[in-house]
Scaffold this active site. Structure first.
Site, PDB file in Angstrom:
ATOM      1  CB  CYS A 197     -33.232  29.340  -7.539  1.00  8.14           C
ATOM      2  SG  CYS A 197     -31.737  28.382  -8.317  1.00  8.14           S
ATOM      3  NE  ARG A 226     -38.228  28.549  -4.642  1.00 10.64           N
ATOM      4  CZ  ARG A 226     -39.432  28.394  -5.249  1.00 10.64           C
ATOM      5  NH1 ARG A 226     -40.426  28.140  -4.713  1.00 10.64           N
ATOM      6  NH2 ARG A 226     -39.547  28.924  -6.601  1.00 10.64           N
ATOM      7  CD1 TRP A 231     -32.152  21.531  -6.627  1.00  7.46           C
ATOM      8  CD2 TRP A 231     -32.478  22.070  -8.569  1.00  7.46           C
ATOM      9  NE1 TRP A 231     -32.383  20.231  -7.398  1.00  7.46           N
ATOM     10  CE2 TRP A 231     -32.560  20.700  -8.488  1.00  7.46           C
ATOM     11  CE3 TRP A 231     -32.725  22.424 -10.037  1.00  7.46           C
ATOM     12  CZ2 TRP A 231     -32.757  19.680  -9.721  1.00  7.46           C
ATOM     13  CZ3 TRP A 231     -32.954  21.724 -11.179  1.00  7.46           C
ATOM     14  CH2 TRP A 231     -33.213  20.308 -10.819  1.00  7.46           C
ATOM     15  CG  ASN A 265     -36.564  30.787  -9.004  1.00  3.40           C
ATOM     16  OD1 ASN A 265     -37.826  30.869  -8.765  1.00  3.40           O
ATOM     17  ND2 ASN A 265     -36.123  29.522  -9.326  1.00  3.40           N
ATOM     18  N   GLY A 266     -34.670  30.658 -11.817  1.00  4.43           N
ATOM     19  CA  GLY A 266     -35.521  30.581 -13.250  1.00  4.43           C
ATOM     20  C   GLY A 266     -34.386  30.139 -14.124  1.00  4.43           C
ATOM     21  CD  GLU A 314     -45.444   8.975  -3.347  1.00  2.88           C
ATOM     22  OE1 GLU A 314     -44.914   9.240  -4.582  1.00  2.88           O
ATOM     23  OE2 GLU A 314     -45.131   9.777  -2.382  1.00  2.88           O
ATOM     24  CE  LYS A 360     -42.254  10.287  -1.084  1.00  2.02           C
ATOM     25  NZ  LYS A 360     -43.093  11.467  -1.643  1.00  2.02           N
ATOM     26  CD  GLU A 399     -38.846  11.916  -2.403  1.00  2.00           C
ATOM     27  OE1 GLU A 399     -38.786  12.814  -3.424  1.00  2.00           O
ATOM     28  OE2 GLU A 399     -40.033  11.565  -2.238  1.00  2.00           O
ATOM     29  CG  HIS A 444     -43.812 -10.834 -17.546  1.00  2.00           C
ATOM     30  ND1 HIS A 444     -43.776 -12.255 -18.059  1.00  2.00           N
ATOM     31  CD2 HIS A 444     -44.983 -10.826 -17.062  1.00  2.00           C
ATOM     32  CE1 HIS A 444     -45.221 -12.772 -18.226  1.00  2.00           C
ATOM     33  NE2 HIS A 444     -45.907 -11.834 -17.276  1.00  2.00           N
ATOM     34  CE  LYS A 477     -42.853  20.111   0.086  1.00  2.00           C
ATOM     35  NZ  LYS A 477     -42.946  18.740  -0.438  1.00  2.00           N
TER      36      LYS A 477
HETATM   37  C1  G6P Z   1     -40.381  17.902  -7.066  1.00  2.81           C
HETATM   38  C2  G6P Z   1     -40.478  17.403  -5.644  1.00  2.81           C
HETATM   39  C3  G6P Z   1     -41.369  16.332  -5.458  1.00  2.81           C
HETATM   40  C4  G6P Z   1     -43.008  16.639  -5.944  1.00  2.81           C
HETATM   41  C5  G6P Z   1     -42.725  17.256  -7.349  1.00  2.81           C
HETATM   42  C6  G6P Z   1     -44.118  17.767  -7.822  1.00  2.81           C
HETATM   43  O1  G6P Z   1     -39.919  17.009  -7.638  1.00  2.81           O
HETATM   44  O2  G6P Z   1     -39.324  16.822  -5.119  1.00  2.81           O
HETATM   45  O3  G6P Z   1     -41.611  15.906  -3.983  1.00  2.81           O
HETATM   46  O4  G6P Z   1     -43.709  15.653  -5.873  1.00  2.81           O
HETATM   47  O5  G6P Z   1     -41.558  18.231  -7.358  1.00  2.81           O
HETATM   48  O6  G6P Z   1     -44.426  19.038  -7.055  1.00  2.81           O
HETATM   49  P1  G6P Z   1     -45.744  19.549  -7.059  1.00  2.81           P
HETATM   50  O7  G6P Z   1     -45.639  20.564  -5.831  1.00  2.81           O
HETATM   51  O8  G6P Z   1     -46.243  19.733  -8.382  1.00  2.81           O
HETATM   52  O9  G6P Z   1     -46.695  18.598  -6.472  1.00  2.81           O
END
Ligand code: G6P
Length: 596
Positions: free
Chosen positions: A2, A30, A75, A101-102, A473, A477, A480, A496, A591
């Site tokens: 948000c 956001r 969000w 937001n919150g 990672e 990627k 997501e 296993h 994000k």
């Molecule tokens: C969200 C984003 C991710 C990010 C994570 C941590 O889940 O979608 O891409 O890695 O937050 O965010 P930060 O800002 O703490 O790295």
């Protein structure tokens, strides 16, 4: 998670609707389930719906002439994305209109205590705030006191914009845990969840702290504590360049940010070295030297960078290092060593899960260092020390350049602790930047590989040693943004149990950057191949075999994750592109996650 924006005042050529809508566009990273705005024009006018800000634009009446507006991009946490759950929300008489937001954690309690027969319209916790402000005002409190009263009884996080329809020459804001900034203009003032949402209009900012209440007029901004005490705070000049937040020639921010990685690495070298030495705050160096164990706390991609950080701190600096999922650490805290150092890795510096840990460990008296891309962010302000990534704004939800920058900064920190030869490390990092450039200059390979192999509903990344951390990672990627169910696996562990999922044509992408595991990983590749997998191998040149599809120039193995990750970012990008997906705004994600 948000985003909110608000504006009051007048500036020649600025239309309030446009200020709010363009601010919301910047805040869409956001959250983008729904969006809405409130404009005051001889009364409150609300436009809101589920869907993107682009959709909201089509609903907003452009002919309105106004001096006051607030907006929200959502969000969803409480209630599905829908028109009625979209912000702004109003109190039952329509007098108070708010964006939030919150998350209000005690909303049920508050509903029971004060709002038993209240005719709620939405499923949101936010509507409770609007209802309570009106409740206290109707019970004799003036509006400012009513808002501060509500701030005092709600538990949780909030950045609020509040409009009282009876006083359109003023609007109110409040903050606790969720980020919020004030922007000061000539003849107008603004609030926004981040600097990007405001920077187009002014670079004069005021930072806000938790439990602060703000009264905004076109020519003044007053900040108060929750108890009503006036707070004086000097504004600062924000250096963010408005053009940093534009996509330019790129179709997606993600591709732009992948391409920016060489510059980010070079900038880190410029910031963290002098000609002949390391250039790191001596207090951080001292704390690191005196610690007996590092605890890296993070979420998502930052946590995955943390795994590589563990490798760096242990192998270079010889400091035992643990990596923790922030949301787990708060409620299941491990035994802590005698002289711990907590490192918070966070692109945004706002992740609520990480912040909850920071609050907890500060109470326990432990030292903290935040490594973040955002100067002045909550985790940066509240930790003892900060190291900035200097990677430039990262907008795509899928984090790329922040990941490599975090690893580069940790490598420098670890190398400094070990007195590693400066010119060696500088040369290696310069090499890293050049190699990434070579990879990004040859994007077609990754498009072809993605189009050919990443067409199934699942996929695996495998690796051993630090390649395993990169595999985790890389898998994040891919899943997501392309929604292909992908797992990052320790190559030796697949047999296993999980190898049961390998079928004819299942894509398995193997990463090989360390000599001591080359042959083992290649054995694991044979195992999956003989069960029908389509294997793509990403290897460093000196370890490569003739059939490897992606061969990367050699770099010191300790820095290999900085280069091996890049092809996987491009594979994810092209897999998502091939599926016609919105790469920068994948479904269900945001994000910056500012709720726990
Ligand atoms: C969200 C984003 C991710 C990010 C994570 C941590 O889940 O979608 O891409 O890695 O937050 O965010 P930060 O800002 O703490 O790295």
């Amino acid at each position: 998670m948000c985003g909110i924006v608000g504006y009051i005042g007048f500036k020649e050529g600025l239309q309030v609707q446009e200020v709010i809508l363009s601010g919301l566009e910047k805040l869409e990273y956001r959250g983008y389930d729904s969006a809405g705005i409130c404009i005051y024009n001889d009364g409150i006018q609300i436009f809101k719906d589920k869907g993107r800000v682009a959709h909201l634009r089509t609903l907003v009446d452009n002919s309105l002439n106004s001096k006051l507006g607030i907006g929200h991009t959502r969000w969803a946490t409480h209630g599905i994305p829908s028109q009625s759950n979209s912000h702004p929300h109003q109190s039952k008489t329509g007098r108070f209109t708010i964006v939030h937001n919150g998350v209000i954690e005690n909303e049920m309690e508050l509903r029971e205590k004060y709002l038993e027969d209240y005719p709620f319209i939405s499923d949101t916790d936010t509507e409770v705030i609007a209802a309570l402000i009106e409740y206290f005002e109707e019970n004799g409190e003036d509006v400012e006191l009513a808002i501060r009263h509500v701030m005092g009884i709600i538990k949780g996080s909030y950045a609020l914009g509040i409009v009282d329809s009876r006083t359109p020459d003023v609007f109110y804001a409040a903050k606790n845990k969720s980020p919020l900034l004030v922007g000061l203009g000539d003849g107008f003032n603004m609030i926004g969840s981040d600097a990007m949402s405001i920077i187009k209009y002014t670079n004069q900012f005021i930072e806000l702290h938790d439990e602060e209440f703000i009264v905004l007029k076109s020519d003044s901004v007053s900040i108060y504590s929750i108890l009503g005490a006036k707070i004086e705070r000097t504004p600062y000049t924000e250096t963010l360049d408005a053009s940093d937040t534009e996509k330019g020639i790129y179709p997606y921010y993600m591709l732009k940010e992948i391409d920016e990685q060489p510059y980010a690495i070079r900038r880190i070298v410029a910031k963290y070295f002098t000609d002949t030495d390391y250039n790191i705050n001596p207090n951080i160096v001292e704390v690191l030297s005196n610690t007996d164990r590092i605890y890296i706390v993070a979420a998502g991609t930052s946590m995955n960078a943390g795994f590589v950080g563990k490798q760096l701190f242990e192998s270079i600096a010889k400091i035992p290092t643990e990596v923790h999922i922030a949301s787990e650490f708060v409620y299941n805290t491990p035994l802590i060593s005698k002289k711990p150092l907590f490192i918070f890795l966070s692109q945004s510096g706002e992740t609520a899960d990480s912040r909850a840990v920071l609050v907890k460990i500060k109470k326990l008296g432990y030292k903290s260092l935040t490594i973040t891309n955002v100067k002045g962010s909550t985790l940066s302000r509240e930790a003892d020390y900060t190291l900035l990534l200097h990677a430039g704004v990262e907008i795509a939800v899928a984090s790329t350049k922040a990941y490599t920058s975090q690893i580069a900064v940790m490598a420098i920190l670890a190398a400094n602790e070990a007195n590693m030869d400066v010119s060696f490390l500088k040369t290696q990092l310069a090499l890293v930047a050049n190699i990434i450039e070579t990879i990004t200059d040859n994007k077609l390979i990754y498009k072809e590989l993605a189009d050919k192999y990443l067409v199934k509903r699942n996929c695996f990344y495998i690796g051993r040693h630090v390649d395993y951390y990169v595999a985790i990672e890389a898998a994040l990627k891919l899943k997501e943004i392309s929604y292909i169910q992908t797992e990052g696996f320790a190559a030796g562990e697949l047999k296993h149990g999980t190898i049961a999922l390998i079928e004819q044509g299942t894509p398995v992408i193997a990463i090989i950057s360390q000599e001591n595991i080359n042959l083992n990983t290649r054995s694991n590749i044979k195992e999956v191949k003989s069960r029908g997998a389509n294997v793509i191998v990403i290897s460093l040149k000196s370890l490569s075999s003739a059939t490897d599809q992606v061969v990367i120039d050699d770099v010191d193995p300790i820095l290999a994750p900085l280069v091996t990750i890049v092809p996987t970012q491009l594979l994810a990008y092209y897999a998502a592109l091939g599926r016609g997906l919105d790469i920068d705004k994948p479904r269900n994600l945001a994000k910056s996650v500012t709720v726990e």
